[in-house]
Design a protein around this motif. Structure first.
Motif, PDB file in Angstrom:
ATOM      1  N   ILE A 133       0.737  -1.278  -0.182  1.00 35.66           N
ATOM      2  CA  ILE A 133      -0.041   0.242  -0.142  1.00 35.66           C
ATOM      3  C   ILE A 133       1.241   1.188   0.041  1.00 35.66           C
ATOM      4  O   ILE A 133       0.506   2.208  -0.487  1.00 35.66           O
ATOM      5  N   SER A 134       2.111   1.245   0.200  1.00 32.66           N
ATOM      6  CA  SER A 134       2.992   2.415   0.403  1.00 32.66           C
ATOM      7  C   SER A 134       2.997   2.902  -1.062  1.00 32.66           C
ATOM      8  O   SER A 134       3.432   4.196  -1.371  1.00 32.66           O
ATOM      9  N   ARG A 135       2.686   2.022  -2.024  1.00 35.43           N
ATOM     10  CA  ARG A 135       2.883   2.438  -3.351  1.00 35.43           C
ATOM     11  C   ARG A 135       1.378   2.496  -4.136  1.00 35.43           C
ATOM     12  O   ARG A 135       1.097   3.206  -5.144  1.00 35.43           O
ATOM     13  N   THR A 136       0.534   1.493  -3.731  1.00 34.79           N
ATOM     14  CA  THR A 136      -0.749   1.511  -4.354  1.00 34.79           C
ATOM     15  C   THR A 136      -1.786   2.192  -3.647  1.00 34.79           C
ATOM     16  O   THR A 136      -3.003   2.501  -4.277  1.00 34.79           O
ATOM     17  N   GLY A 137      -1.936   2.338  -2.281  1.00 30.93           N
ATOM     18  CA  GLY A 137      -2.806   2.959  -1.785  1.00 30.93           C
ATOM     19  C   GLY A 137      -3.946   1.796  -1.205  1.00 30.93           C
ATOM     20  O   GLY A 137      -3.698   0.772  -1.955  1.00 30.93           O
ATOM     21  N   THR A 138      -4.970   2.210  -0.597  1.00 26.64           N
ATOM     22  CA  THR A 138      -6.006   1.181  -0.169  1.00 26.64           C
ATOM     23  C   THR A 138      -7.306   1.421  -1.078  1.00 26.64           C
ATOM     24  O   THR A 138      -7.481   2.446  -1.512  1.00 26.64           O
ATOM     25  N   GLY A 139      -8.160   0.513  -0.980  1.00 24.04           N
ATOM     26  CA  GLY A 139      -9.549   0.569  -1.765  1.00 24.04           C
ATOM     27  C   GLY A 139     -10.766   0.768  -0.775  1.00 24.04           C
ATOM     28  O   GLY A 139     -10.711   1.493   0.306  1.00 24.04           O
ATOM     29  N   PHE A 140     -12.028   0.534  -1.405  1.00 23.51           N
ATOM     30  CA  PHE A 140     -13.167   0.994  -0.349  1.00 23.51           C
ATOM     31  C   PHE A 140     -13.345   0.205   0.891  1.00 23.51           C
ATOM     32  O   PHE A 140     -13.968   0.878   1.505  1.00 23.51           O
ATOM     33  N   VAL A 141     -12.665  -0.827   1.125  1.00 21.00           N
ATOM     34  CA  VAL A 141     -12.657  -1.584   2.299  1.00 21.00           C
ATOM     35  C   VAL A 141     -12.279  -0.338   3.500  1.00 21.00           C
ATOM     36  O   VAL A 141     -12.942  -0.392   4.315  1.00 21.00           O
ATOM     37  N   HIS A 142     -11.382   0.350   3.104  1.00 19.25           N
ATOM     38  CA  HIS A 142     -10.990   1.117   4.108  1.00 19.25           C
ATOM     39  C   HIS A 142     -11.672   2.429   4.329  1.00 19.25           C
ATOM     40  O   HIS A 142     -11.758   2.965   5.595  1.00 19.25           O
ATOM     41  N   SER A 143     -11.981   2.971   3.180  1.00 17.30           N
ATOM     42  CA  SER A 143     -12.744   4.249   3.414  1.00 17.30           C
ATOM     43  C   SER A 143     -14.175   3.922   3.911  1.00 17.30           C
ATOM     44  O   SER A 143     -14.687   4.806   4.869  1.00 17.30           O
ATOM     45  N   THR A 144     -14.704   2.690   3.678  1.00 15.64           N
ATOM     46  CA  THR A 144     -15.879   2.365   4.290  1.00 15.64           C
ATOM     47  C   THR A 144     -15.665   2.229   5.681  1.00 15.64           C
ATOM     48  O   THR A 144     -16.590   2.406   6.785  1.00 15.64           O
ATOM     49  N   GLY A 145     -14.836   1.446   5.928  1.00 11.07           N
ATOM     50  CA  GLY A 145     -14.232   0.804   7.412  1.00 11.07           C
ATOM     51  C   GLY A 145     -14.333   2.151   8.279  1.00 11.07           C
ATOM     52  O   GLY A 145     -14.565   2.126   9.425  1.00 11.07           O
ATOM     53  N   TYR A 146     -13.641   3.350   7.740  1.00 17.21           N
ATOM     54  CA  TYR A 146     -13.569   4.588   8.502  1.00 17.21           C
ATOM     55  C   TYR A 146     -14.703   4.840   9.105  1.00 17.21           C
ATOM     56  O   TYR A 146     -14.848   5.419  10.433  1.00 17.21           O
ATOM     57  N   MET A 147     -15.934   4.777   8.495  1.00 16.66           N
ATOM     58  CA  MET A 147     -17.263   5.242   9.367  1.00 16.66           C
ATOM     59  C   MET A 147     -17.483   4.346  10.405  1.00 16.66           C
ATOM     60  O   MET A 147     -18.056   4.688  11.438  1.00 16.66           O
ATOM     61  N   LEU A 148     -17.052   3.004  10.513  1.00 13.73           N
ATOM     62  CA  LEU A 148     -17.457   2.164  11.580  1.00 13.73           C
ATOM     63  C   LEU A 148     -16.617   2.518  12.668  1.00 13.73           C
ATOM     64  O   LEU A 148     -17.094   2.529  14.017  1.00 13.73           O
ATOM     65  N   THR A 149     -15.260   2.777  12.428  1.00 13.71           N
ATOM     66  CA  THR A 149     -14.323   3.190  13.368  1.00 13.71           C
ATOM     67  C   THR A 149     -14.856   4.559  13.855  1.00 13.71           C
ATOM     68  O   THR A 149     -15.038   4.714  15.059  1.00 13.71           O
ATOM     69  N   TYR A 150     -15.192   5.559  13.201  1.00 15.56           N
ATOM     70  CA  TYR A 150     -15.550   6.839  13.781  1.00 15.56           C
ATOM     71  C   TYR A 150     -16.734   6.891  14.642  1.00 15.56           C
ATOM     72  O   TYR A 150     -16.814   7.323  15.778  1.00 15.56           O
ATOM     73  N   TYR A 151     -17.691   6.373  13.929  1.00 12.59           N
ATOM     74  CA  TYR A 151     -18.987   6.419  14.524  1.00 12.59           C
ATOM     75  C   TYR A 151     -19.248   5.434  15.549  1.00 12.59           C
ATOM     76  O   TYR A 151     -20.222   5.404  16.577  1.00 12.59           O
ATOM     77  N   HIS A 152     -18.732   4.151  15.418  1.00 10.81           N
ATOM     78  CA  HIS A 152     -19.152   3.069  16.450  1.00 10.81           C
ATOM     79  C   HIS A 152     -17.875   2.519  16.981  1.00 10.81           C
ATOM     80  O   HIS A 152     -18.069   1.293  17.700  1.00 10.81           O
ATOM     81  N   ASP A 153     -16.777   3.053  16.961  1.00 12.54           N
ATOM     82  CA  ASP A 153     -15.421   2.630  17.921  1.00 12.54           C
ATOM     83  C   ASP A 153     -15.137   1.381  17.445  1.00 12.54           C
ATOM     84  O   ASP A 153     -14.594   0.583  18.179  1.00 12.54           O
ATOM     85  N   VAL A 154     -15.626   0.762  16.142  1.00  8.99           N
ATOM     86  CA  VAL A 154     -14.947  -0.518  15.752  1.00  8.99           C
ATOM     87  C   VAL A 154     -13.383  -0.410  15.469  1.00  8.99           C
ATOM     88  O   VAL A 154     -13.101   0.460  14.722  1.00  8.99           O
TER      89      VAL A 154
END
Ligand code: NAP
Ligand code: FE
Length: 375
Positions: free
Chosen positions: A256-277
């Protein structure tokens, strides 16, 4: 014609005692701020090794141990001030992805005294202070990436800062420091590493080198996940498995240092931000569907991922990821929430940088399938 670029300027020193026995510490300066969380540096044993190393080399140090999981922008801004007041020449980050990412941002604020917190994402800057990184989880690969992911309450989300100056100068990979991770943290951080290796494989920036790293990383991580899933306590996870997970996560970090991550990460951020997952736990809800979605566009590559994971298809992958009692995938959310999360994440660069771009409706279907109240 093969056209490719790969750059990952991190010196990796690995094995038991890698930090304790490091002989080249003097070149980084005379004063170090250790950046860490509440307890991981102590319980992992890394802090006492660092202290012994600094005592031997005559390096003065101070400890900033205020880093919370999913570090806040305000915390790293404070850390920058602490580093400056101490006159740190360099930083030693000890911990999971949170302290390591935080240390990168502390290094930016330390080197740029007039920078306002929110300017870190946009303003031109002087290079961050040099950072040496000691991972105590086997997951984020932050020790080999140029990213710092920060929690920003004003946008109710996480946001990343990137730059070649954020690559750690040295990463110390000592699997002994990961032994104290409970089973749940071991499993969720390993899922994060697996997400990196898998997501990177489907990004537009994937290359022959990142593909090679993915192929090397996944079998190590899949084996580790299988053993961690069965473990009743941390001591059931063998040293050999800890080692595989740590190396697998560093290789996946290089991806990922070269490719970046996909929608798994950006969608996961919602669960972390709002639900502390926790971060890896949040990724776990979406990873199998991510590969299933990519399978429609690049079936051979998706099949290769299944084979590397030792599963037949996306259902097999979901089963593997959901197989740990200590990390149940049981969060259920109302339909309005899921629509809101699809709306919030669809435009993220993680989403559009993939070889096939998921639509809002398709992303919502994934959210409903895994998190809907009738799921
Ligand atoms: P973490 O948030 O660093 O740590 C999770 C918890 O595990 C903390 O309570 C921590 O304790 C504890 N812990 C860590 N190591 C331990 C050990 N050896 N023994 C016992 N407990 C231990 O978890 P993480 O998943 O490694 O990092 C997540 C962060 O990394 C997120 O903010 C995520 O966005 C980011 N990330 C960054 C990248 C990147 O490329 N830079 C990639 C993916 C994710 P303490 O509170 O004491 O620290
Ligand atoms: Fe991650």
């Amino acid at each position: 014609m093969l056209s490719m670029e790969f750059y990952n300027p991190v010196r990796i020193v690995s094995g038991r005692g890698a930090l304790r026995n490091f002989e080249d510490i003097g070149r980084f300066g005379k004063r170090c701020l250790i950046v860490t969380g509440k307890s991981s540096a102590k319980v992992s044993g890394a802090l006492s090794d660092a202290e012994a190393l600094f005592a031997k080399a005559g390096i003065e140090y101070e400890i900033f141990d205020a880093i919370e999981p999913n570090p806040l922008l305000s915390t790293v801004h404070t850390g920058g001030k602490v580093a400056r007041e101490f006159g740190a020449d360099f930083l030693l980050g000890i911990g999971g992805g949170s302290p390591l990412d935080a240390a990168k941002a502390v290094g930016i604020f330390a080197a740029n005294p007039d920078m306002e917190p929110e300017d870190i994402f946009t303003a031109p800057r002087k290079d961050a202070l040099p950072l040496l990184a000691v991972p105590t989880t086997a997951g984020t690969g932050s020790e080999v990436t140029p990213y710092s992911i920060l929690t920003v309450p004003s946008i109710e989300n996480k946001k990343s800062v990137a730059g070649d100056d954020l690559f750690p100068k040295v990463a110390f990979l000592d699997p002994d420091y990961t032994k104290s991770m409970p089973v749940s943290v071991t499993f969720s951080t390993a899922v994060d590493a697996l997400s990196h290796a898998v997501e990177g494989f489907f990004m537009k920036k994937a290359s022959l080198v990142s593909d090679a790293l993915t192929r090397q990383a996944i079998p190590l991580l899949a084996q580790g996940l299988r053993q961690a899933a069965k473990a009743k306590s941390a001591s059931d996870i063998t040293c050999e498995t800890r080692e595989k997970l740590l190396y697998g996560s560093a290789l996946a970090g290089m991806v990922i240092s070269r490719t970046g991550t996909g929608f798994v990460h950006s969608t996961g951020y919602m669960l972390t931000y709002y639900h502390d997952v926790p971060h890896g736990h949040a990724n776990a809800y979406f990873l199998a569907d991510f590969v299933a979605f990519m399978e429609q566009a690049v079936p051979e590559r998706a099949k290769e991922i299944y084979a590397l994971c030792g599963v037949a298809d996306a259902d097999g992958l979901y089963k593997l990821i959901s197989s740990c009692e200590a990390m149940p995938l049981d969060l259920r959310l109302p339909a309005e929430r899921l629509s809101y999360y699809a709306e919030r994440t669809i435009g993220a660069k993680n989403v559009v940088n993939a070889v096939s771009v998921i639509s809002k409706e398709e992303l919502l279907a994934v959210l409903q399938r895994r998190l809907g109240e009738k799921a």
